[in-house]
Structures are given as C-alpha cells and as structure tokens.
Design a protein around this motif. Structure first.
Motif, mmCIF file in Angstrom:
data_model
loop_
_atom_site.group_PDB
_atom_site.id
_atom_site.type_symbol
_atom_site.label_atom_id
_atom_site.label_comp_id
_atom_site.label_asym_id
_atom_site.label_seq_id
_atom_site.Cartn_x
_atom_site.Cartn_y
_atom_site.Cartn_z
ATOM 1 N N THR A 198 0.891 -1.111 0.005
ATOM 2 C CA THR A 198 -0.079 0.287 0.133
ATOM 3 C C THR A 198 0.931 1.215 -0.046
ATOM 4 N N THR A 199 1.975 1.091 0.346
ATOM 5 C CA THR A 199 3.192 2.314 0.559
ATOM 6 C C THR A 199 2.878 3.106 1.666
ATOM 7 N N THR A 200 1.965 3.162 2.381
ATOM 8 C CA THR A 200 1.659 4.293 3.526
ATOM 9 C C THR A 200 1.416 3.459 4.821
ATOM 10 N N VAL A 201 0.720 2.271 4.841
ATOM 11 C CA VAL A 201 0.192 1.741 6.172
ATOM 12 C C VAL A 201 0.744 0.468 6.214
ATOM 13 N N LEU A 202 1.187 -0.012 7.551
ATOM 14 C CA LEU A 202 1.792 -1.396 7.427
ATOM 15 C C LEU A 202 0.954 -2.444 8.372
ATOM 16 N N THR A 203 -0.264 -1.823 8.910
ATOM 17 C CA THR A 203 -1.218 -2.570 10.014
ATOM 18 C C THR A 203 -1.271 -4.090 9.255
ATOM 19 N N LEU A 204 -2.213 -3.933 8.086
ATOM 20 C CA LEU A 204 -2.376 -5.122 7.488
ATOM 21 C C LEU A 204 -1.175 -6.090 7.105
ATOM 22 N N THR A 205 -0.182 -5.460 6.637
ATOM 23 C CA THR A 205 1.156 -6.184 6.195
ATOM 24 C C THR A 205 1.640 -6.974 7.422
ATOM 25 N N LEU A 206 1.570 -6.157 8.658
ATOM 26 C CA LEU A 206 2.308 -6.972 10.093
ATOM 27 C C LEU A 206 1.385 -7.958 10.279
ATOM 28 N N THR A 207 0.051 -7.722 10.232
ATOM 29 C CA THR A 207 -1.131 -8.717 10.573
ATOM 30 C C THR A 207 -0.627 -9.991 9.751
ATOM 31 N N GLY A 208 -0.804 -9.773 8.574
ATOM 32 C CA GLY A 208 -0.530 -11.037 7.427
ATOM 33 C C GLY A 208 1.062 -11.699 7.740
ATOM 34 N N LEU A 209 2.062 -10.861 8.221
ATOM 35 C CA LEU A 209 3.458 -11.610 8.388
ATOM 36 C C LEU A 209 3.088 -12.554 9.555
ATOM 37 N N ALA A 210 2.420 -11.987 10.614
ATOM 38 C CA ALA A 210 2.411 -12.831 11.711
ATOM 39 C C ALA A 210 1.084 -14.131 11.523
ATOM 40 N N ALA A 211 0.106 -13.648 11.150
ATOM 41 C CA ALA A 211 -0.984 -14.523 11.040
ATOM 42 C C ALA A 211 -0.916 -15.728 10.157
ATOM 43 N N ASP A 212 -0.227 -15.455 8.983
ATOM 44 C CA ASP A 212 0.352 -16.454 7.903
ATOM 45 C C ASP A 212 1.494 -16.965 8.100
ATOM 46 N N SER A 213 2.326 -16.781 9.166
ATOM 47 C CA SER A 213 3.608 -17.261 9.415
ATOM 48 C C SER A 213 3.534 -18.899 9.861
ATOM 49 N N ARG A 214 4.658 -19.555 9.702
ATOM 50 C CA ARG A 214 4.592 -20.996 9.845
ATOM 51 C C ARG A 214 4.256 -21.172 11.443
ATOM 52 N N LEU A 215 4.803 -20.113 11.831
ATOM 53 C CA LEU A 215 4.529 -20.076 13.583
ATOM 54 C C LEU A 215 2.861 -20.451 13.872
ATOM 55 N N ALA A 216 2.242 -19.533 13.116
ATOM 56 C CA ALA A 216 0.736 -19.509 13.405
ATOM 57 C C ALA A 216 0.102 -20.819 12.389
ATOM 58 N N GLY A 217 0.947 -21.640 11.782
ATOM 59 C CA GLY A 217 0.442 -22.790 11.201
ATOM 60 C C GLY A 217 0.075 -22.326 9.655
ATOM 61 N N GLY A 218 0.513 -21.178 9.098
ATOM 62 C CA GLY A 218 0.350 -20.941 7.727
ATOM 63 C C GLY A 218 1.591 -21.315 6.784
ATOM 64 N N THR A 219 1.493 -20.948 5.631
ATOM 65 C CA THR A 219 2.611 -20.996 4.643
ATOM 66 C C THR A 219 3.522 -20.001 4.491
ATOM 67 N N ALA A 220 3.309 -18.887 5.133
ATOM 68 C CA ALA A 220 4.348 -17.342 5.113
ATOM 69 C C ALA A 220 4.195 -17.059 3.720
ATOM 70 N N PRO A 221 3.101 -16.793 3.020
ATOM 71 C CA PRO A 221 3.016 -16.194 1.688
ATOM 72 C C PRO A 221 3.393 -14.892 1.722
ATOM 73 N N ARG A 222 4.290 -14.340 0.811
ATOM 74 C CA ARG A 222 4.610 -12.976 0.584
ATOM 75 C C ARG A 222 5.549 -12.570 1.824
ATOM 76 N N GLN A 223 6.151 -13.249 2.527
ATOM 77 C CA GLN A 223 6.783 -13.054 3.755
ATOM 78 C C GLN A 223 7.892 -12.130 3.349
ATOM 79 N N ARG A 224 8.776 -12.146 2.458
ATOM 80 C CA ARG A 224 9.882 -11.277 1.784
ATOM 81 C C ARG A 224 9.215 -9.943 1.719
ATOM 82 N N ARG A 225 8.281 -9.986 0.767
ATOM 83 C CA ARG A 225 7.605 -8.647 0.470
ATOM 84 C C ARG A 225 6.947 -8.019 1.686
#
Length: 220
Positions: free
Chosen positions: A149-176
């Motif tokens: 989005t270039t200006t806000v990171l709330t959803l980006t950080l949420t996705g980073l945590a919620a989709d992480s392998r620690l949370a049982g996800g596959t960590a899509p777009r983790q690098r991005r």
C-alpha cells in the motif's frame, strides 16, 4: 508494466513492485517530516490523523484539531483528484501520480526554504503534502498489489504474523512484507534525523527526490 499481469501475480522484482517499495521508503520519510516537523500531524497516515484529532478534542497537549483536519481534508481532495484521472493500472497512471507527488512535495520544500514553517505557512506545507499523499494512496489502491500500500503497515504486519509458519500458515509473501517494513524504516530514520537537526525543508526535498527517482526508473 504489462497490464495483462494480474496484481496478485506481481513478483517482488517486478518493476511495479520495485516502484512501490521506493514509494514506501518515501512515505516513511514524509511521515517523519509531518509528525515531527509540522506539529504532530500526519500527511500520509490518515488513521493516525483521526486518532490525533481525538487526542486534541480530549485536551491532550501538543495536538491540533485544525492541523489534522486540514491534512485530512487535503488528503481527501487528493484522493478525489486521483479518482478522476490516476486510479487504475492503465499505462501512465502511476507515472502521472508520481509526477504530481514530486511537484507538490517540491513546492512544499520551496515554501519551507523561503519562510518559517509556522502559522499559515505550516498549513500550506501540510496541505501540499496531504494532497500529494491522497493522490498517491488512491492510485496505489487502484493498482491492488497485495501488501504494497506504500503508506500503512497494519495489515502487512498482521499478515506477516497470522500467515507465518509459527501460526500454522505457509508464510506467503513473507519477503515482501518484511521489505515493506524495512523500506518504511529506511525512509523514516533519515527523515527524523533531518527534521531533528532543523532541516525540514531538505527532508521534503529528499521525499520529492525519492519519488522522482522512482518515476525515472519505473518501466511500465
């Protein structure tokens, strides 16, 4: 950029993604300028402005309803303008938004060089910056590239945590997602340093320069 490429399939090395990373860095710089140099107001982060307005209405010192409302109104004006002629992924739309952003932040820098950034001048700088960021946000929203989005990171950080392998996800777009956070920090740190050393105008120049370099390097 090929308009045939779906937004969801744009890779981190795609020209559009690289441009959006550059703009994320510029956003960090501009938010440092606005919050630290213009009296606790945001020109890019409107969630922050809504909260700041609440703080001011509650009587918290150091916050201004008028300044935040000015920024909010100018941002909405910029978004309306973008809705008229820059939103979407058709050729030239992002470049048009970038040119306008460079012009508006460049003008704000010129104003800051010529006059002390206080009183009406402060409101002029806020207005110019917020219009630029309204245009940018509406344009980037139309592009629809996930986690850029270039200006806000709330959803980006949420996705980073919620989709992480620690949370049982596959960590899509983790690098991005990590790069989005890193580029925001990379812009905010030098922006803060410049403002704290009394170089607000030069910080605005740096923000305009980042957008200009992005526009020059971007290939659609």
């Amino acid at each position: 950029m090929s308009t045939a490429t779906p937004a969801s399939q744009i890779t981190d090395r795609h020209p559009l993604a690289l441009a959006l990373f550059g703009l994320t860095m510029a956003s960090g710089l501009i938010d440092a300028v606005s919050y630290l140099g213009l009296g606790h107001v945001f020109t890019a982060n409107m969630t922050g402005n809504v909260v700041v307005i609440a703080f001011a209405l509650a009587g918290a010192p150091g916050f201004s309803v008028a300044a935040s409302m000015t920024s909010l109104g100018a941002f909405l004006l910029g978004a309306v303008l973008a809705g008229r002629f820059t939103t979407g992924r058709r050729p030239g739309r992002l470049r048009t938004a970038l040119v306008l952003e460079v012009a508006l932040h460049g003008t704000a820098a010129a104003v800051a060089f010529l006059w002390a950034v206080e009183g009406p001048v402060r409101y002029a700088v806020i207005t110019l910056g917020a219009v630029a960021m309204g245009i940018r946000n509406a344009t980037v929203r139309g592009l629809g590239v996930p986690d850029l989005t270039t200006t806000v990171l709330t959803l980006t950080l949420t996705g980073l945590a919620a989709d992480s392998r620690l949370a049982g996800g596959t960590a899509p777009r983790q690098r991005r997602r990590i790069l989005s956070v890193a580029t925001m920090l990379a812009g905010a740190i030098p922006g803060a340093v410049l403002v704290l050393h009394g170089q607000l105008a030069w910080a605005l120049v740096a923000g305009a320069a980042l957008a200009a370099v992005t526009a020059v390097l971007y290939r659609e």
